[in-house]
Design a protein around this motif. Sequence first.
Motif, PDB file in Angstrom:
ATOM      1  N   GLY A   1     -30.976  36.795  58.124  1.00 35.45           N
ATOM      2  CA  GLY A   1     -32.194  36.356  58.784  1.00 35.45           C
ATOM      3  C   GLY A   1     -32.285  34.860  58.999  1.00 35.45           C
ATOM      4  N   LYS A   2     -31.182  34.137  58.754  1.00 32.31           N
ATOM      5  CA  LYS A   2     -31.167  32.679  58.930  1.00 32.31           C
ATOM      6  C   LYS A   2     -30.050  32.289  59.899  1.00 32.31           C
ATOM      7  N   ALA A   3     -30.129  31.055  60.391  1.00 33.50           N
ATOM      8  CA  ALA A   3     -29.094  30.501  61.270  1.00 33.50           C
ATOM      9  C   ALA A   3     -28.465  29.290  60.606  1.00 33.50           C
ATOM     10  N   ILE A   4     -27.227  29.002  60.972  1.00 31.57           N
ATOM     11  CA  ILE A   4     -26.528  27.835  60.454  1.00 31.57           C
ATOM     12  C   ILE A   4     -25.661  27.259  61.561  1.00 31.57           C
ATOM     13  N   ASP A   5     -25.485  25.944  61.570  1.00 30.38           N
ATOM     14  CA  ASP A   5     -24.639  25.294  62.573  1.00 30.38           C
ATOM     15  C   ASP A   5     -23.173  25.591  62.271  1.00 30.38           C
ATOM     16  N   PHE A   6     -22.440  25.952  63.326  1.00 24.50           N
ATOM     17  CA  PHE A   6     -21.110  26.542  63.177  1.00 24.50           C
ATOM     18  C   PHE A   6     -20.168  26.001  64.242  1.00 24.50           C
ATOM     19  N   GLY A   7     -18.888  25.974  63.916  1.00 22.53           N
ATOM     20  CA  GLY A   7     -17.861  25.638  64.891  1.00 22.53           C
ATOM     21  C   GLY A   7     -16.549  26.301  64.513  1.00 22.53           C
ATOM     22  N   PHE A   8     -15.611  26.269  65.447  1.00 22.11           N
ATOM     23  CA  PHE A   8     -14.291  26.873  65.246  1.00 22.11           C
ATOM     24  C   PHE A   8     -13.235  25.874  65.692  1.00 22.11           C
ATOM     25  N   ALA A   9     -12.119  25.804  64.952  1.00 22.92           N
ATOM     26  CA  ALA A   9     -11.029  24.887  65.285  1.00 22.92           C
ATOM     27  C   ALA A   9      -9.709  25.639  65.331  1.00 22.92           C
ATOM     28  N   PHE A  10      -8.844  25.236  66.271  1.00 22.71           N
ATOM     29  CA  PHE A  10      -7.527  25.845  66.424  1.00 22.71           C
ATOM     30  C   PHE A  10      -6.479  24.750  66.541  1.00 22.71           C
ATOM     31  N   TRP A  11      -5.428  24.862  65.736  1.00 24.37           N
ATOM     32  CA  TRP A  11      -4.291  23.951  65.787  1.00 24.37           C
ATOM     33  C   TRP A  11      -3.135  24.661  66.478  1.00 24.37           C
ATOM     34  N   ASP A  12      -2.656  24.066  67.559  1.00 25.62           N
ATOM     35  CA  ASP A  12      -1.621  24.654  68.404  1.00 25.62           C
ATOM     36  C   ASP A  12      -0.240  24.291  67.847  1.00 25.62           C
ATOM     37  N   PRO A  13       0.596  25.266  67.457  1.00 27.01           N
ATOM     38  CA  PRO A  13       1.903  24.942  66.886  1.00 27.01           C
ATOM     39  C   PRO A  13       2.868  24.306  67.875  1.00 27.01           C
ATOM     40  N   LEU A  14       2.516  24.333  69.156  1.00 27.70           N
ATOM     41  CA  LEU A  14       3.352  23.703  70.165  1.00 27.70           C
ATOM     42  C   LEU A  14       2.721  22.416  70.712  1.00 27.70           C
ATOM     43  N   GLU A  15       1.805  21.835  69.920  1.00 32.43           N
ATOM     44  CA  GLU A  15       1.309  20.497  70.283  1.00 32.43           C
ATOM     45  C   GLU A  15       2.488  19.554  70.463  1.00 32.43           C
ATOM     46  N   SER A  16       3.443  19.649  69.556  1.00 28.72           N
ATOM     47  CA  SER A  16       4.705  18.920  69.660  1.00 28.72           C
ATOM     48  C   SER A  16       5.843  19.898  69.422  1.00 28.72           C
ATOM     49  N   GLU A  17       6.789  19.969  70.334  1.00 25.89           N
ATOM     50  CA  GLU A  17       7.923  20.874  70.163  1.00 25.89           C
ATOM     51  C   GLU A  17       8.708  20.522  68.902  1.00 25.89           C
ATOM     52  N   GLU A  18       8.788  19.230  68.605  1.00 26.53           N
ATOM     53  CA  GLU A  18       9.590  18.789  67.462  1.00 26.53           C
ATOM     54  C   GLU A  18       8.847  18.941  66.138  1.00 26.53           C
ATOM     55  N   ASN A  19       7.551  18.580  66.111  1.00 31.12           N
ATOM     56  CA  ASN A  19       6.832  18.491  64.837  1.00 31.12           C
ATOM     57  C   ASN A  19       5.666  19.457  64.685  1.00 31.12           C
ATOM     58  N   GLY A  20       5.359  20.228  65.707  1.00 32.97           N
ATOM     59  CA  GLY A  20       4.217  21.124  65.604  1.00 32.97           C
ATOM     60  C   GLY A  20       2.901  20.384  65.770  1.00 32.97           C
ATOM     61  N   TRP A  21       1.851  20.862  65.061  1.00 36.91           N
ATOM     62  CA  TRP A  21       0.527  20.267  65.231  1.00 36.91           C
ATOM     63  C   TRP A  21       0.324  19.071  64.308  1.00 36.91           C
ATOM     64  N   THR A  22      -0.676  18.257  64.672  1.00 35.98           N
ATOM     65  CA  THR A  22      -1.096  17.121  63.844  1.00 35.98           C
ATOM     66  C   THR A  22      -2.508  17.387  63.333  1.00 35.98           C
ATOM     67  N   ASP A  23      -2.890  16.694  62.258  1.00 32.50           N
ATOM     68  CA  ASP A  23      -4.206  16.916  61.651  1.00 32.50           C
ATOM     69  C   ASP A  23      -5.333  16.767  62.667  1.00 32.50           C
ATOM     70  N   ALA A  24      -5.268  15.711  63.474  1.00 29.61           N
ATOM     71  CA  ALA A  24      -6.355  15.410  64.406  1.00 29.61           C
ATOM     72  C   ALA A  24      -6.124  16.000  65.791  1.00 29.61           C
ATOM     73  N   GLY A  25      -5.049  16.761  65.969  1.00 23.05           N
ATOM     74  CA  GLY A  25      -4.699  17.250  67.299  1.00 23.05           C
ATOM     75  C   GLY A  25      -5.243  18.615  67.643  1.00 23.05           C
TER      76      GLY A  25
END
Length: 343
Positions: free
Chosen positions: A251-275
Amino acid sequence: MNFARNILLAFGVISLSGQASTACTPIKSITCTLVSETPVLDGASDDWSNVEVIEAPLTHALVPLESYPIGNGTVKIRCVHDAERVYFLFEVPGIYRFSMEDNKKCASISTMFKMGEDATLYNMGGCPLAPGGECEASPEGCDSYKVDLGGHWELKTTEMSTLYRVNDGTGNDEAANKDDEYSVNPYCRFDDDDEKAANEWEGAWLHSKPTKIERAATDTATMNDNGLYVFEMARSLQTASTETDAQLENGKAIDFGFAFWDPLESEENGWTDAGHYVTGCSKDWISLRLVDEKGEIAEEDLVRDDAGTAEEGESAAFSTNGSAIYGLVSAFVFAHALKKIIA
């Protein structure tokens, strides 16, 4: 000459991104229905067929004008709850990549719940006192910017369609690495570590087409061409720790979000913390509404949500009207694009 050409190319990216940004419309709310029969956590979506699907655009967490480039650039979210737990199904279009040695070469996700009154979706809490790089401890003065990162799941120790359960004593999940964390910015992320800490998350995942496809194929590919990452997860509404866990209530609401880290952000190193990519057009929380048996939430939450919508309507932060804030965001885009070009 080459440097000048790179500058022009980078500004071209800003121009294109600016055009794309006008099309980003954040999702305002998600209704999480009260049910008597809950889904089986196996990574399959069959038992979610009667639950409303919300499609939320994904944009780069720190470069808000950059949309997630795979499929239609959205995450599909479904949510239900019972008297004790909340259940989520997340579906993200993405090219399959998996490594048993490196989490950053596997897809990763996290939910985000606002805890501190000053916490922003942008910059995962946005504490101005937090460093923009390595962070060994939560900085003093950042408590009011705290975000509950539930089920931040890094996959290298897991198998598809396998249920991984909760654990006690710490937010760190040594078996499946679906850690229960908190943050004040993307670099200052920590496993729940207070005296009442535990990991109340369980879940399963799969990919619909678990074979590697080259990134170049995404130029004309559809969501179905690349396949889907599917994450099915649940956590307790209430937990023992009020320091590092958001408390959820029927019966309550809360502020919400979703995050996704793409493993192909970098072909060599994968994702970064802020990416990573996030919902809310990189700036707005979504009101997650855990409606009661009447399909309602508390009046004060409705009033708060309406007030937030009015404030967002007055904001020009992500328009293309030449405002100072837009200029700052464009600078982020420029730096990001230039870095890619020079690399």
